[in-house]
Structure formats: C-alpha cells, structure tokens
Motif scaffolding. Structure first.
Motif, PDB file in Angstrom:
ATOM      1  N   TRP A  53       0.961  -1.086   0.014  1.00 13.12           N
ATOM      2  CA  TRP A  53      -0.074   0.077  -0.085  1.00 13.12           C
ATOM      3  C   TRP A  53       0.977   1.106  -0.120  1.00 13.12           C
ATOM      4  O   TRP A  53       0.650   2.269  -0.784  1.00 13.12           O
ATOM      5  N   SER A  56       2.080   1.840  -3.303  1.00 15.59           N
ATOM      6  CA  SER A  56       0.974   2.216  -4.197  1.00 15.59           C
ATOM      7  C   SER A  56       0.925   4.057  -4.115  1.00 15.59           C
ATOM      8  O   SER A  56       0.249   4.697  -4.995  1.00 15.59           O
ATOM      9  N   ILE A  74      -3.063  -1.862  -6.335  1.00 19.86           N
ATOM     10  CA  ILE A  74      -3.618  -1.210  -5.307  1.00 19.86           C
ATOM     11  C   ILE A  74      -3.914   0.207  -5.340  1.00 19.86           C
ATOM     12  O   ILE A  74      -4.854   0.444  -4.878  1.00 19.86           O
ATOM     13  N   THR A  78      -7.692   1.175  -4.448  1.00 27.25           N
ATOM     14  CA  THR A  78      -7.964   2.112  -3.604  1.00 27.25           C
ATOM     15  C   THR A  78      -8.211   3.559  -4.183  1.00 27.25           C
ATOM     16  O   THR A  78      -8.978   4.393  -3.467  1.00 27.25           O
ATOM     17  N   ASP A  83      -8.871   3.906   1.146  1.00 25.57           N
ATOM     18  CA  ASP A  83      -7.559   3.125   1.609  1.00 25.57           C
ATOM     19  C   ASP A  83      -8.011   2.019   2.468  1.00 25.57           C
ATOM     20  O   ASP A  83      -7.012   1.527   3.309  1.00 25.57           O
ATOM     21  N   VAL A  88      -7.527  -2.445  -0.478  1.00 22.04           N
ATOM     22  CA  VAL A  88      -6.017  -2.725  -0.595  1.00 22.04           C
ATOM     23  C   VAL A  88      -6.231  -3.980  -1.183  1.00 22.04           C
ATOM     24  O   VAL A  88      -5.136  -4.589  -2.053  1.00 22.04           O
ATOM     25  N   TYR A 415       0.799   2.536   7.413  1.00 20.10           N
ATOM     26  CA  TYR A 415      -0.628   2.641   7.026  1.00 20.10           C
ATOM     27  C   TYR A 415      -1.655   2.818   7.996  1.00 20.10           C
ATOM     28  O   TYR A 415      -2.482   3.679   7.868  1.00 20.10           O
TER      29      TYR A 415
END
Length: 522
Positions: A53, A56, A74, A78, A83, A88, A415
């Motif tokens: 993620w 991305s 991703i 997303t 997100d 994801v 994240y």
C-alpha cells in the motif's frame, strides 16, 4: 448422414456452452462470497500488505524488493474505494476469478470443455488460492498473467501468427512486472520447443521478434529502473536463495517443500502430477501433445524450487507459476484414468478447506475457539500498537521523530497511522538502519539521520535489536512496555523509549552489522 453429423455437431456445441455457462455461474458465485468475506473480516493488513500500500502512494516502475504490478493494482482499487483494507486487497479476488476463466479456455482448447471445466474448478478451489484471495500479494497478478501467457502460447500452437506471438510476449511481460518467478515460463517454452519438434515449426523469425518485442516493451521500464537503482530488486530476489557453500544439503527443507505443495495445490491434484510424470519418465504412460506442452511448464518451477529447498530453503509459493498448467494437467489425467472417486475426494477436501478459510477469515473469533487463532496472529494488533506509539509521540510535542527498529513495524505505522501522520504538526516516521547498507525500502528511503535525532521516540518490536538500537543514542531513558494482545493466548511484544542525540555506532566493514557494544554507552 449429413443431418446426423449436423445434429451431432449441434449437440456437442450445446454441451460445450453448458460447461461454459455453468463455470461462469460457479465463478461468479464463489467470487461474490469471497468479496463479501473480504468486506466483513476484521483482520488487519499484514505488514507486507501495508508495504505494498505504501508503494502504491508513490507509483514507480520498480521497488526495493518487488516489481511494480501489485502497487499499481492497489493504487487502482484504493483510488476507487479508498484506503481501507478491503480495497487494498480487492484485486486478488477479481484476478483469481479471471484466471479461472482463462484456464477453462486453455483446458477446452487443449482437451475439451469437460477438462476445462474441471481444471478451472480445481483452480478456484485450490487451497493456495483460498489464502491468496484474502490478501494483497504478488501471486494473484503473477498467476493471472501466467495463465494469459499460457493461453496465448496454446493459441499460437493451434494457429501461429505474429499477432498471437506479440500477445504472448505482452502477457509474459505482465507476469514479469508481477514477480520475477515468471521467468520459469521462458524455461517452459524452451523445454517444450526442444522436446517437441513440431512445436518449433510456427516460430518464424518475424514471430519470434514479435514475441520478444512484446516482452521487452512491457519489461523494459522495470529493467531500466533497476539499472538506475543498483539493481536492488534483482539483488534482493537473488539474495533469497541464501546459499551457504559450507552447508548445502537440507533434506528436511526439501521434504517440507513437497508437503507444502500438497496443501497449496491440493493433495489429489499434486499426487496426480507426481504419478503421471513418474509413469511418463518410466515410459509406462503415453503423453499426448497437450500433456507434453503442459508438463513443460509444470516441471521446471517444481524441480528448480525443490533443488533450491534442498540447498537452502524455499517458500511454498515460489513454484506458483506451475499451478496454472498443473490444474489443467491434473484434471486431464484424472479424467483419463477414470479416477472419479479420487477426483471427487480431492475436491471435497478442497471445498472443506475453502469453507474453513472463508468462515474463520470472516469471523476469526471462531478460529480462536477452535484453537486456530495462531493462524491469524500476523494480521491482528497492528492498529492498536500504532495508536499507542502515536499517542506517546504526540504527547512529546511538535518536532518529535519516530524511529522503528523493524520494517514490519514501520509499514504498519505508515498504514494505520496514515491520517495522523499526515497532519501539519504530526511526528515524522523514520526507520532505524541496523546494518551498514539498507536492507529494505524503508531503510533506503526514510532512514533516521543525525539531523533528525535530537529527540526520538524509539519504537521496538520483539526486542531483537533493542540493545543495538539504544546504543546509537547519547542518552536513553529506558523502555516502556506497549505490548498488544492479539487473541486470548497470544501477544505482540512492543516497547517505546525516548532517545536523544542520535550518533550511530560503527558498523563492521565485513558483515555490515553494528560493532558489539556494552549495555550503556561510556
């Protein structure tokens, strides 16, 4: 006679469409159930998923340890839905559904629609696929593009053309951008052409050029990116081999790899592949041209990864490109051998596994009650841990820098702290670099520097490097426990501390590791 032939042809066509319609509905039903489970599950992102993620957010043609395809996917999903964890992971379920449909067509072209149907069913219910649909991993795009490349190669064998050769090259390029294990496909092509003289007839210089052009056009950006970044992805992939010249025999690892294939591909399909290949090698089983083609793509990854496991170690999914041709070949052989009971028994096992994965994934508290909570320990507790670390950092006030001692912790902080870390007065997230040179992308792109190290909230996981971590600071006030409970039986060891005056100790020039130090700096 003509009417009879026409009637027979119509009946065959209806049978073909019946298998295709049934498989479409089956694929749709399974995919809808999987998507529902994806949006219901409370399970968090595994740190590698958090890393993908993070990639991305900054699209590129390559990354430290993987090619770029998954990060691009991703970014796409997303970008559509936000997100959160389901978006994801969304591409995995969709790609596996598409892969099953492609494999139906491969089986139908090589054998018949019945074989295509059962080969597709084996794939949709493959235990490895059940695990893969619930996570964001490079295997889903790899298998999709590998199946697409296989379909194009099979279509080329039936009707050679420069256009089909170009498409095969483009599909192989997509597999290359997903995972470098795609290169096993080239070995499969070479093995098939060497072992089957008639297969070489269609490959004129123009068609070879078309296939090579397709591959290079897609793969070139990643190759250029690697060249501009010291071939970091290539080096990282090669380092996974981890050969030790003084210790090159690990029969236990090799056996573990074989056992793992029964649980990834399914025990009956994998047994069918081993038995059929063994009988063919002993010349007790005649291979059809279609058998030879598929076997050329199945054997190289299985044999080469088995050797890798014997010499060092190997993950179960390192032979993933073998699975798409393997399910078609296993279905063809089981049907030819009239091993219907074995076939149905194998499918029953795979259905049970699929149901268990779906139910326990959607409601992990049931896995806890069944004593299987350990299976989910890596996808729990990251959000709580992030909250505790960010609360401590914000309490220190503006100008605080967070330094993590492990990439898993860094990725999860990035994240699950994405909203809080994006504020104007938010603490800066960095990565403490343990060795002389970066070992992952976090260390390469966000290393803790001396200029940032006046006051640092040190975030540590599992305690492996805390002694070395604190030795890189002039002053350190001790560790505060931030342990997170994962389930009724398991916890994750987290700790935080405040370091001042970041001044890294020397690293050994040969090993790259920190020079041993005493518990407290003199």
């Amino acid at each position: 006679m003509a009417l009879s032939a026409a009637a027979s042809s119509d009946a065959g066509s209806q049978e073909s469409h019946r298998f295709w319609r049934l498989f479409l509905w089956l694929t749709l039903g399974i995919t809808v159930i999987r998507l529902a489970a994806l949006f219901v599950t409370p399970l968090e992102l595994y740190p590698d998923e958090a890393q993908y993620w993070l990639w991305s957010r900054d699209l590129a043609f390559g990354y430290f340890s993987k090619p770029p395809m998954l990060a691009w996917l991703i970014a796409l999903t997303t970008g559509i839905g936000g997100d959160s964890e389901p978006f994801v992971r969304l591409s995995s379920s969709l790609l596996h559904a598409a892969t099953g449909l492609i494999l139906f067509r491969v089986g139908a072209r090589l054998y018949d629609e019945r074989t295509g149907f059962w080969g597709g069913v084996l794939y949709l219910l493959m235990p490895g696929v059940q695990l893969s649909v619930g996570i964001a991993s490079t295997d889903a795009p790899l298998l999709f593009f590998a199946a697409l490349a296989l379909w194009a190669y099979v279509a080329f064998q039936a009707r050679p053309s420069a256009r089909t050769a170009l498409f095969a090259g483009l599909a192989l390029g997509g597999a290359f951008l997903s995972k470098y294990a795609s290169l096993y496909l080239l070995i499969g092509v070479a093995l098939h052409l060497i072992s089957t003289p008639s297969a070489r007839a269609g490959w004129t210089p123009m068609r070879v050029l078309a296939a090579a052009t397709g591959l290079l056009v897609v793969a070139a950006p990643n190759l250029i990116w690697n060249a501009l970044h010291d071939f970091s992805t290539v080096s990282h992939t090669a380092a996974n081999a981890n050969w030790n010249v003084a210790d090159l025999f690990h029969p236990g690892e090799a056996l573990e790899f074989l056992v793992s294939q029964t649980m990834v591909l399914g025990p009956v399909p994998f047994a069918a592949i081993l038995i059929g290949a063994g009988l063919a090698a002993a010349r007790r089983f005649d291979l059809s041209p279609s058998d030879r083609l598929l076997l050329a793509f199945v054997l190289p990854p299985l044999i080469l990864v088995f050797i890798q496991a014997l010499l060092s170690r190997a993950n179960a999914n390192w032979a993933a490109v073998a699975y798409t041709p393997a399910v078609i070949l296993a279905a063809a052989w089981l049907l030819r051998w009239h091993a219907f009971r074995w076939f149905m028994g194998g499918l029953a096992f795979q259905i049970v596994v699929a149901v268990m994965v779906l139910v326990f994934g959607a409601w992990p508290h049931l896995a806890d009650r069944a004593g299987l909570g350990s299976s989910f320990k890596r996808v729990r507790g990251w959000e709580v841990g992030t909250t505790r670390i960010l609360d401590a950092a914000e309490a220190l006030g503006p100008g605080t820098v967070i330094a993590a001692d492990d990439r898993f912790l860094y990725n999860s902080l990035a994240y699950y702290g994405r909203d809080r870390l994006s504020g104007p007065d938010a603490p800066e997230l960095t990565m403490w670099v343990r060795e002389a040179h970066p070992q992952n992308q976090a260390e390469a792109e966000d290393p803790l520097t001396v200029d940032q190290g006046h006051r640092v909230l040190m975030a540590s996981i599992e305690g492996r490097f805390r002694h070395e971590f604190e030795a890189d600071f002039v002053r350190f006030d001790g560790w505060t426990d931030a342990t997170v409970r994962l389930d009724p039986e398991r916890t994750r060891d987290l700790a935080i501390g405040i370091g001042e005056g970041f001044a890294p100790q020397p690293r050994d020039p040969e090993t790259g590791l920190p020079v041993p130090v005493s518990p407290t700096r003199p």
